[in-house]
Enzyme design. Structure first.
Site, mmCIF file in Angstrom:
data_model
loop_
_atom_site.group_PDB
_atom_site.id
_atom_site.type_symbol
_atom_site.label_atom_id
_atom_site.label_comp_id
_atom_site.label_asym_id
_atom_site.label_seq_id
_atom_site.Cartn_x
_atom_site.Cartn_y
_atom_site.Cartn_z
ATOM 1 N N ASP A 16 0.383 -7.805 1.319
ATOM 2 C CA ASP A 16 0.716 -6.307 1.481
ATOM 3 C C ASP A 16 2.217 -6.101 1.782
ATOM 4 O OD1 ASP A 16 0.348 -3.625 1.629
ATOM 5 O OD2 ASP A 16 -0.058 -3.519 4.082
ATOM 6 N N HIS A 54 0.837 -0.984 0.045
ATOM 7 C CA HIS A 54 0.005 -0.122 -0.036
ATOM 8 C C HIS A 54 0.912 1.253 -0.209
ATOM 9 C CE1 HIS A 54 0.426 -0.164 4.486
ATOM 10 N NE2 HIS A 54 0.475 0.777 4.118
ATOM 11 N N SER A 74 4.780 2.589 7.896
ATOM 12 C CA SER A 74 4.454 1.394 6.970
ATOM 13 C C SER A 74 5.695 1.021 5.982
ATOM 14 C CB SER A 74 3.259 1.738 6.102
ATOM 15 O OG SER A 74 1.911 1.408 6.881
#
Length: 480
Positions: free
Chosen positions: A241, A208, A323
């Site tokens: 992910d 992402h 992230s």
């Protein structure tokens, strides 16, 4: 549990937080000049949990084919994440100053009370100086050894941190981390983190984080020393992910971070997270492993496919922008990829974006390593599957094989792994090997910790009786 990735696309963060809105400005004396003003699908599809920050999953029967339905109320973390970092809205920086400058009023003439006060102050200063002098003289007479002040033999820059300390781990790991900026062809994007995977210039991060740049976008990676490189996406896995990018004109002195063994991690172990929370690059936070094998489903809230993991939970502070960054153990080994957070959705820096409340989730490095290697070799992810559709309803009873697949498909693939193992619609799977399965999302997350071809033991209930069967996991290539 559903969580949220560290964040969706947001504007870059200010270099420093804005001054508090209620900070009082300095008063300006009358007549003075004012100064500067302050400035539901296949079991190898998505599970229901909260990873990039979201809510529960739909109870409708999932489609055995990809893509699986996203969580009902998704949200990202930290990318998750972060996903892509977040930034605050600028309202002026600290550099603008908090108070207003003013000119001192002219002194009053005469020898009134003001003169007496001045005389008293002078006397006090003189007395203070005299007392200090006497004190020093007496100390010198009573202490033939001279001053008792102890000075450091080395300056702060020469201090050596012992191995295993947070400072030593951070100093060794930071040069191998990067802040990633990804933007689509339309200019939309955000900030995340990644780390050096090998000497060839491959960087591992979250899907992402780089999703906006997959199709014709712009991608850059900046090291803590300020060196910035253009990069390209080598491969990305929506379901896991995980993504791999490669630096263009990569330097020859890259130092890959050492990969640990996430299976050996224990609850209570120390953790160190590195990332760019709210755009603040090269930030280090610490905590512990709060839990293992936490089923998490996450999405960025844009209606994209969900991601699933059996995550490492940590209380190390993770925010939007973390992230894709490494989660390290006390020896500096990578044990996970920071991916998502659970939060109260209270924003930071005035953005209204979610922030850390001590519930962060990382993809175990053993799984991420396997995925990254597949992406480098083939450019596509490979998923393990059992070949049956399970309900994504958030229950505590197990993962039930649906009576009918989505779109009229068979709930159990004819000739597939589940079919060969004797599983039928209506069976409720309660264990995979020794792992308790309480829902469809949990089952999917556990399946994805395995590789195609692995043999697993399935415990299931049928007609109120418990049964077990051996099953060899199948495979599916790609996210589509």
């Amino acid at each position: 549990m559903s969580t949220e990735n560290e964040g969706t696309a947001v504007p870059p963060a200010p270099s420093a937080p804005p001054p508090p809105a209620d900070a009082p400005a300095a008063s300006v004396p009358q007549g003075a000049q004012p100064g500067a003003a302050p400035a539901a699908g296949d079991p190898y599809g998505p599970p229901a949990a909260q990873a990039h920050q979201g809510a529960g999953e739909s109870s409708s029967a999932p489609d055995p084919s990809w893509p699986p339905p996203p969580p009902a109320t998704p949200a990202y973390g930290g990318d998750g994440a972060a996903g892509h970092g977040a930034a605050g809205q600028g309202g002026g920086g600290w550099g603008a100053g908090w108070g207003a400058a003013h000119q001192q009023p002219a002194p009053k003439k005469g020898h009134g009370r003001g003169g007496l006060v001045a005389a008293v102050l002078v006397a006090a200063l003189v007395a203070g100086g005299l007392g200090g002098g006497l004190g020093y003289t007496l100390a010198e007479e009573n202490d033939s050894g001279g001053s008792t002040t102890v000075s450091s033999s080395t300056s702060g820059g020469n201090v050596k941190r012992d191995p295993g300390t947070v400072a030593a781990v951070a100093a060794a790991a930071l040069p191998s981390t990067v802040t990633i900026e990804a933007a689509s062809s339309s200019g939309e994007g955000g900030t995340g983190t990644g780390f050096v995977f090998d000497k060839q210039g491959h960087i591992v991060t979250n899907n992402h984080v780089v999703a906006d740049a997959v199709d014709g976008g712009n991608l850059t990676a900046t090291f803590p020393n300020g060196k910035k490189y253009d990069a390209e996406v080598v491969g990305n896995a929506q379901g896991y992910d995980v993504a791999v990018i490669k630096l263009k004109n990569a330097p020859s002195d890259l130092k890959p971070l050492t990969l640990g063994n996430s299976d050996d991690v224990a609850v209570g172990d120390s953790t160190i997270a590195i990332g760019a929370p709210f755009g603040l690059s090269d930030t280090v936070t610490t905590g512990i492993i709060s839990a293992k094998n936490r089923p998490v489903a996450s999405s960025d809230g844009s209606g994209s496919k969900a991601s699933y993991m059996s995550a490492l939970q940590t209380d190390a502070s993770i925010n939007p922008g973390n992230s894709g960054g490494p989660l390290l153990d006390a020896q500096g080994n990578v044990i996970g990829i920071n991916s998502a957070i659970q939060s109260t959705s209270n924003g930071g820096f005035g953005t209204g974006q979610a922030g850390s409340i001590g519930l962060g989730f990382a993809i175990p490095i053993n799984q991420a390593k396997y995925v990254a290697q597949e992406l480098i070799e083939t450019g596509k992810p490979v998923y393990a599957k059992i070949g049956a559709s399970v309900s994504l309803e958030d229950t505590t009873n197990g993962a039930q094989i649906t009576e009918q697949g989505v779109g009229g498909t068979e709930p159990v693939d004819p000739g597939g792994p589940a079919d060969k193992a004797g599983l039928k619609p209506g069976d409720v799977i309660t264990k995979l090997d020794d792992r308790v399965i309480d829902s469809g999302p949990t089952l999917i997350g556990e399946i994805w910790t395995h590789k195609p071809g692995d043999e697993v033991t399935i415990t299931y209930e049928r007609g109120g009786k418990e049964h077990t069967t051996e099953l060899t996991l199948g495979s599916r290539v790609g996210d589509s």
